[in-house]
Motif scaffolding. Structure first.
Motif, mmCIF file in Angstrom:
data_model
loop_
_atom_site.group_PDB
_atom_site.id
_atom_site.type_symbol
_atom_site.label_atom_id
_atom_site.label_comp_id
_atom_site.label_asym_id
_atom_site.label_seq_id
_atom_site.Cartn_x
_atom_site.Cartn_y
_atom_site.Cartn_z
ATOM 1 N N GLY A 60 0.812 -1.208 0.000
ATOM 2 C CA GLY A 60 0.000 0.000 0.000
ATOM 3 C C GLY A 60 0.843 1.254 0.000
ATOM 4 N N ALA A 61 0.168 2.386 -0.168
ATOM 5 C CA ALA A 61 0.837 3.689 -0.151
ATOM 6 C C ALA A 61 -0.165 4.728 0.321
ATOM 7 N N GLU A 62 0.350 5.737 1.028
ATOM 8 C CA GLU A 62 -0.494 6.818 1.532
ATOM 9 C C GLU A 62 0.152 8.156 1.230
ATOM 10 N N LEU A 63 -0.682 9.101 0.872
ATOM 11 C CA LEU A 63 -0.217 10.460 0.615
ATOM 12 C C LEU A 63 -0.092 11.205 1.930
ATOM 13 N N GLY A 64 1.034 11.884 2.107
ATOM 14 C CA GLY A 64 1.229 12.761 3.261
ATOM 15 C C GLY A 64 0.953 14.192 2.835
ATOM 16 N N GLY A 65 1.765 15.103 3.272
ATOM 17 C CA GLY A 65 1.580 16.509 2.934
ATOM 18 C C GLY A 65 2.029 16.832 1.530
ATOM 19 N N VAL A 66 1.433 17.881 0.981
ATOM 20 C CA VAL A 66 1.805 18.402 -0.338
ATOM 21 C C VAL A 66 2.115 19.878 -0.148
ATOM 22 N N ARG A 67 3.291 20.304 -0.626
ATOM 23 C CA ARG A 67 3.668 21.715 -0.468
ATOM 24 C C ARG A 67 4.109 22.282 -1.817
ATOM 25 N N LEU A 68 3.731 23.524 -2.041
ATOM 26 C CA LEU A 68 4.148 24.200 -3.263
ATOM 27 C C LEU A 68 5.632 24.522 -3.186
#
Length: 123
Positions: free
Chosen positions: A76-84
């Motif tokens: 499996g995989a999970e998305l953490g934070g996304v930053r510009l």
């Protein structure tokens, strides 16, 4: 009897409307107009090992995430934070779960023609 027919017809229309809404919701494409939407689409495709879906959210010449060396089978995989990282670039954190371990990686995204796409994926 006519009242029963109206009730059954109404119930049938409601069931049909619910099915149409469900089909539209499940078949709608991913929202790649935001870095978060594109990142989630990439992680979902990666976790599902869906090469075709990954190709649709990858920029031309992007590294292929499924080519990443793995210590054991991915589960499996999970998305953490996304930053510009500028106006047209973003970096997202991803947690990949393998049998018996996890790995934290980052992936790069770029905005091309109004849509966000994967540019790189790796440690």
């Amino acid at each position: 009897m006519p009242k029963k027919m109206w009730l059954l017809s109404g119930a049938g229309v409601l069931v049909l409307a619910a099915v149409v809404v469900l089909v539209v919701a499940l078949t709608r494409g991913s929202d790649t107009s935001t870095p978060e939407g594109a990142a989630q689409a990439i992680v979902d495709a990666f976790a599902a090992k869906d090469e075709q879906a990954l190709a649709t959210v990858s920029c031309p010449g992007a590294a292929h995430p499924l080519d990443l060396a793995a210590p054991s089978p991915m589960v499996g995989a999970e998305l953490g934070g996304v930053r510009l990282d500028g106006a047209d670039e973003a970096i997202a954190n991803v947690t990949i779960r393998f049998t018996g371990s996890t790995r934290e990686v980052e992936m790069g995204l770029a905005k091309e023609s109004g849509q966000w796409c994967l540019t790189w994926f790796g440690p």
